[in-house]
Write a protein that holds these residues in place. Structure first.
Motif: not given
Length: 272
Positions: A2-3, A10-12, A157-161, A191-195
């Protein structure tokens, strides 16, 4: 797990610090791009197809079960062929918007054994490509391999891990949910919220091997936001900061022309 949703708030507030701060680029990371990924209102996802799917088949969008607009499915619940008009922002290679996709229905969704949602769109793959110039990502048809390099591509997030598959977990327990044969990442994939729902792309094949779904945030044992690993002998292991994904090859044998066929003996997805 759920995070991946709650963490968005928080990430926003820290988006400038987060976006574009992935590990230094490598050849594999440079090879990955955002074409075919989508941004949902609360998660990430991707436009996908099975090998051999016809261009005239309705398009499909893949994400997590816990990313459904209706909320989390309960343990044991399987949702099939439920009407939906959800919209998705389709991205091009440079993470720009290529257009909007619209769902016709939720073909399949569950948080039992796996954590997945699959939406059928109101356009075919051919129509989507003609309008957006974007082709779908292909789902791998076989079990992924430990040690393989992967890219987790977040449309939200338009981000690559970028990291490797560290191994596979017999069971992951988080709250009331249990997932089987989950993918565990090496530590580089933070990875973070939204991923949630981001495609896990095998760097060698370029195919989708799974979807990102959870991680242990605080080091707690088997609680919400703190999944634990359960071995076949019942041994429980907690790995604070470790993140996980779910495999997607099981859709093979369960779909025909983008329609669900759970009665097929080859279908290994959980049934209602």
């Amino acid at each position: 797990m759920t995070r991946r949703l709650i963490g968005i708030l928080f990430a926003a507030l820290t988006t400038t610090a987060l976006v574009g701060t992935a590990a230094p680029a490598t050849a594999a990371v440079q090879a990955a791009n955002f074409a075919g990924t989508v941004a949902l209102s609360n998660c990430s996802g991707s436009l996908v197809k099975l090998a051999g799917a016809a261009d005239t088949d309705p398009g499909l969008v893949l994400s997590n079960g816990h990313c459904l607009e209706s909320g989390f499915p309960s343990a044991g619940q399987v949702i099939t062929n439920k009407a939906s008009t959800r919209s998705f922002t389709l991205l091009n290679a440079n993470a720009g918007s290529a257009g909007t996709l619209r769902a016709k229905k939720i073909v399949y969704a569950t948080m039992t054994d796996t954590d997945v949602s699959l939406y059928q769109l109101n356009e075919s793959y051919a129509q989507i490509k003609a309008r957006t110039r974007i082709s779908p990502l292909e789902l791998a048809s076989t079990h992924p391999t430990a040690g393989n390099h992967i890219d987790i591509v977040s449309g939200y997030w338009k981000r690559i891990y970028s990291c490797n598959i560290d191994g596979f977990v017999y069971q992951i327990k988080e709250g009331s949910w249990t997932w089987k044969d989950s993918i565990r990442y090496t530590p580089e994939c933070k990875t973070i919220g939204g991923t949630s729902g981001s495609p896990i792309i095998d760097s060698a094949s370029g195919k989708v091997a799974g979807i990102n779904n959870t991680g242990n945030e605080d080091g707690a044992r088997c609680t919400l936001n703190n999944p634990c690993e359960v071995a076949q002998d019942g041994t429980v292991t907690v790995r604070k900061g470790t993140n996980y994904g779910q495999q997607t090859y099981r859709f093979y044998g369960c779909l025909k022309a983008s329609e669900l066929d759970l009665k097929n003996p080859a279908c290994a997805l959980p049934k209602p």
